[in-house]
Design an enzyme around this catalytic site. Structure first.
Site, PDB file in Angstrom:
ATOM      1  N   ASN A   9      -3.757  -5.794  -4.623  1.00 19.86           N
ATOM      2  CA  ASN A   9      -4.501  -4.536  -4.727  1.00 19.86           C
ATOM      3  C   ASN A   9      -4.399  -4.093  -6.183  1.00 19.86           C
ATOM      4  O   ASN A   9      -3.354  -3.622  -6.606  1.00 19.86           O
ATOM      5  CB  ASN A   9      -3.889  -3.481  -3.790  1.00 19.86           C
ATOM      6  CG  ASN A   9      -4.511  -2.105  -4.004  1.00 19.86           C
ATOM      7  OD1 ASN A   9      -5.555  -1.982  -4.646  1.00 19.86           O
ATOM      8  ND2 ASN A   9      -3.873  -1.084  -3.460  1.00 19.86           N
ATOM      9  N   TRP A  10      -5.496  -4.278  -6.896  1.00 24.20           N
ATOM     10  CA  TRP A  10      -5.467  -3.954  -8.327  1.00 24.20           C
ATOM     11  C   TRP A  10      -5.495  -2.456  -8.584  1.00 24.20           C
ATOM     12  O   TRP A  10      -5.301  -2.022  -9.717  1.00 24.20           O
ATOM     13  CB  TRP A  10      -6.654  -4.612  -9.049  1.00 24.20           C
ATOM     14  CG  TRP A  10      -6.571  -6.107  -9.185  1.00 24.20           C
ATOM     15  CD1 TRP A  10      -5.539  -6.918  -8.791  1.00 24.20           C
ATOM     16  CD2 TRP A  10      -7.562  -6.965  -9.762  1.00 24.20           C
ATOM     17  NE1 TRP A  10      -5.824  -8.227  -9.084  1.00 24.20           N
ATOM     18  CE2 TRP A  10      -7.059  -8.290  -9.688  1.00 24.20           C
ATOM     19  CE3 TRP A  10      -8.815  -6.764 -10.326  1.00 24.20           C
ATOM     20  CZ2 TRP A  10      -7.785  -9.387 -10.156  1.00 24.20           C
ATOM     21  CZ3 TRP A  10      -9.545  -7.850 -10.796  1.00 24.20           C
ATOM     22  CH2 TRP A  10      -9.024  -9.150 -10.715  1.00 24.20           C
ATOM     23  N   LYS A  11      -5.801  -1.682  -7.543  1.00 21.25           N
ATOM     24  CA  LYS A  11      -5.961  -0.220  -7.702  1.00 21.25           C
ATOM     25  C   LYS A  11      -6.947   0.051  -8.841  1.00 21.25           C
ATOM     26  O   LYS A  11      -7.857  -0.755  -9.062  1.00 21.25           O
ATOM     27  CB  LYS A  11      -4.606   0.451  -7.930  1.00 21.25           C
ATOM     28  CG  LYS A  11      -3.566   0.019  -6.912  1.00 21.25           C
ATOM     29  CD  LYS A  11      -2.388   0.933  -6.870  1.00 21.25           C
ATOM     30  CE  LYS A  11      -1.304   0.316  -6.024  1.00 21.25           C
ATOM     31  NZ  LYS A  11      -0.371   1.284  -5.497  1.00 21.25           N
ATOM     32  N   HIS A  95      -5.838   2.989   2.763  1.00 21.04           N
ATOM     33  CA  HIS A  95      -4.660   2.894   1.883  1.00 21.04           C
ATOM     34  C   HIS A  95      -4.044   4.282   1.757  1.00 21.04           C
ATOM     35  O   HIS A  95      -4.753   5.290   1.735  1.00 21.04           O
ATOM     36  CB  HIS A  95      -5.071   2.348   0.514  1.00 21.04           C
ATOM     37  CG  HIS A  95      -3.904   2.014  -0.350  1.00 21.04           C
ATOM     38  ND1 HIS A  95      -3.203   2.977  -1.037  1.00 21.04           N
ATOM     39  CD2 HIS A  95      -3.274   0.836  -0.594  1.00 21.04           C
ATOM     40  CE1 HIS A  95      -2.207   2.392  -1.690  1.00 21.04           C
ATOM     41  NE2 HIS A  95      -2.220   1.094  -1.436  1.00 21.04           N
ATOM     42  N   GLU A  97      -2.961   5.906  -0.615  1.00 24.11           N
ATOM     43  CA  GLU A  97      -3.455   6.734  -1.731  1.00 24.11           C
ATOM     44  C   GLU A  97      -4.774   7.400  -1.362  1.00 24.11           C
ATOM     45  O   GLU A  97      -5.047   8.522  -1.786  1.00 24.11           O
ATOM     46  CB  GLU A  97      -3.568   5.870  -3.005  1.00 24.11           C
ATOM     47  CG  GLU A  97      -2.181   5.542  -3.558  1.00 24.11           C
ATOM     48  CD  GLU A  97      -2.085   4.244  -4.338  1.00 24.11           C
ATOM     49  OE1 GLU A  97      -3.119   3.685  -4.733  1.00 24.11           O
ATOM     50  OE2 GLU A  97      -0.943   3.794  -4.539  1.00 24.11           O
ATOM     51  N   GLU A 167       2.431  -0.433   5.270  1.00 27.10           N
ATOM     52  CA  GLU A 167       2.834  -0.037   3.923  1.00 27.10           C
ATOM     53  C   GLU A 167       3.570   1.303   3.993  1.00 27.10           C
ATOM     54  O   GLU A 167       2.924   2.361   3.981  1.00 27.10           O
ATOM     55  CB  GLU A 167       1.600   0.118   3.032  1.00 27.10           C
ATOM     56  CG  GLU A 167       0.829  -1.155   2.811  1.00 27.10           C
ATOM     57  CD  GLU A 167       0.139  -1.144   1.453  1.00 27.10           C
ATOM     58  OE1 GLU A 167       0.417  -2.049   0.670  1.00 27.10           O
ATOM     59  OE2 GLU A 167      -0.626  -0.218   1.177  1.00 27.10           O
ATOM     60  N   GLY A 173       4.811   1.446  -4.958  1.00 24.85           N
ATOM     61  CA  GLY A 173       4.906   1.751  -6.385  1.00 24.85           C
ATOM     62  C   GLY A 173       6.217   2.392  -6.796  1.00 24.85           C
ATOM     63  O   GLY A 173       6.358   2.884  -7.914  1.00 24.85           O
ATOM     64  N   SER A 212       6.159  -2.447  -2.908  1.00 27.37           N
ATOM     65  CA  SER A 212       7.089  -3.043  -3.868  1.00 27.37           C
ATOM     66  C   SER A 212       7.508  -4.459  -3.487  1.00 27.37           C
ATOM     67  O   SER A 212       8.663  -4.840  -3.678  1.00 27.37           O
ATOM     68  CB  SER A 212       8.307  -2.137  -4.067  1.00 27.37           C
ATOM     69  OG  SER A 212       7.900  -0.870  -4.572  1.00 27.37           O
TER      70      SER A 212
HETATM   71  C1  PEP Z   1      -0.138  -1.086  -2.686  1.00 27.38           C
HETATM   72  O1  PEP Z   1      -0.655  -0.307  -3.478  1.00 27.38           O
HETATM   73  O2  PEP Z   1      -0.785  -1.449  -1.696  1.00 27.38           O
HETATM   74  C2  PEP Z   1       1.224  -1.564  -2.964  1.00 27.38           C
HETATM   75  C3  PEP Z   1       1.848  -2.227  -2.044  1.00 27.38           C
HETATM   76  O3  PEP Z   1       1.728  -1.269  -4.198  1.00 27.38           O
HETATM   77  P1  PEP Z   1       3.133  -1.801  -4.833  1.00 27.38           P
HETATM   78  O4  PEP Z   1       3.225  -3.261  -4.510  1.00 27.38           O
HETATM   79  O5  PEP Z   1       2.996  -1.528  -6.287  1.00 27.38           O
HETATM   80  O6  PEP Z   1       4.216  -1.022  -4.181  1.00 27.38           O
END
Ligand code: PEP
Length: 249
Positions: A9-11, A95, A97, A167, A173, A212
Site C-alpha cells: 500500500n503505497w498510500k 483502510h 485511514e 490491520e 505505521g 508494521s
Molecule cells: C497499511 O497502511 O496498510 C500498513 C499496514 O502500513 P504499515 O505497514 O506502514 O504499518
C-alpha cells in the site's frame, strides 16, 4: 491450499520517477515465478503507469479506494469500472485511514466492496480495532461487526472474490506489530465468522495481516495457520524490504 499474497500500500507517496525505479527493482529481484501473489496498490494517478510497467509481469496492481457510485456527477471519485479499465486486479476498501479521516462507516465500506467486486476488481476489505477498543476487549466485536456489514451485502459468489485484511489500527505505521499469536487469534475469528455463512468460501478466503510488517517479523506472522500474507505500508516503499517480505511468504 490458499496461495499467499503480499500487497504493498503505497498510500499518498511516489512520483513517476520514484515509482518506475521502485518497480524496476522489485521486478528485477522477484525472479520469474514468485512463490506468492504480489501486488502494489498505487495512488490513482499512477495506476496507468503501473499498467504500463507491470502488464505481463508477476506483479498485479490495485487502487486504494473505490467510489460507492457507479458513474456520473461525483467529482473526484474513481469508479470500479475505471479501476478495471486500467487493469487493476485489486482495490483497498475500508483502510483505517479512510475510516478515520474520511468518515467511512462499516455500511459504506460494504457498499464499496460490492461495487468493486461487481466491477470485476477484488476488494481487499480492511478491518481492525483501535488501541482503546483492544484494551476494552472489544477486538472481536469490532472486527466482527466490520465483517458482518460486508457479509450483509455480498452474495456467495461475490464473497468468493474478496480478500480480507486484518490491520490493527494501533499497529499501522507505528512500528508496533501484533504478535503472531495475537494476529492469528483474530484471523481465526474472522475465518470462523465467514464459515458460518459459507464454510467452503471461508476455507479459500485469503486473510492478510497488516500493521508494521517488516522483513524481520514477516516470516513468523505468515507462518501462522490463518495468516495468508501481508498488506505492507512503509516497507513497500523500499524494494529490498518489500522483496524480503515476498521471499518470506
Ligand atoms: C497499511 O497502511 O496498510 C500498513 C499496514 O502500513 P504499515 O505497514 O506502514 O504499518
Amino acid at each position: 491450499m490458499r496461495r499467499k499474497l503480499v500487497a504493498g500500500n503505497w498510500k499518498m507517496n511516489g512520483t513517476l520517477a520514484t515509482n518506475a525505479a521502485l518497480l524496476k527493482e522489485i521486478l528485477h529481484g522477484l525472479g520469474t515465478l514468485p512463490a506468492c501473489d504480489v501486488a502494489v496498490c498505487a495512488p490513482a494517478p499512477y495506476l496507468a503507469q503501473c499498467q504500463q510497467l507491470l502488464d505481463g509481469t508477476a506483479v498485479a496492481w490495485g487502487g486504494q479506494d473505490v467510489s460507492v457510485h457507479e458513474a456520473g456527477a461525483f467529482t473526484g471519485e474513481v469508479s470500479g469500472a475505471m479501476l478495471r479499465d486500467v487493469g487493476c486486479r485489486y482495490v483497498l476498501v475500508g483502510h483505517s485511514e479512510r475510516r478515520a479521516y474520511h468518515g467511512e462507516t462499516d455500511a459504506l465500506v460494504a457498499q464499496k466492496a460490492l461495487r468493486a467486486v461487481r466491477a470485476g476488481v477484488v476488494p481487499v476489505v480492511c478491518v481492525g480495532e483501535t488501541l482503546a477498543q483492544r484494551e476494552a476487549q472489544q477486538t472481536g466485536a469490532i472486527v466482527g461487526g466490520q465483517l458482518d456489514a460486508v457479509l450483509a451485502v455480498l452474495d456467495d459468489a461475490d464473497l468468493s472474490n474478496i480478500v480480507l485484511a486484518y490491520e490493527p489500527v494501533w499497529a499501522i505505521g507505528t512500528g508496533k506489530t501484533a504478535t503472531p499469536e495475537m494476529a492469528q487469534e483474530v484471523h481465526a475469528t474472522l475465518r470462523q465468522r465467514l464459515a458460518r455463512r459459507n464454510p467452503e468460501t471461508a476455507a479459500q478466503t485469503v486473510i492478510l495481516y497488516g500493521g508494521s510488517m517488516k522483513p524481520d517479523n514477516a516470516r513468523q506472522l505468515m507462518a501462522m495457520a490463518d495468516i495468508d500474507g501481508g498488506l505492507i505500508g512503509g516497507a513497500a516503499l523500499k524494494a529490498a524490504d518489500f522483496l524480503a517480505i515476498i521471499h518470506a511468504a
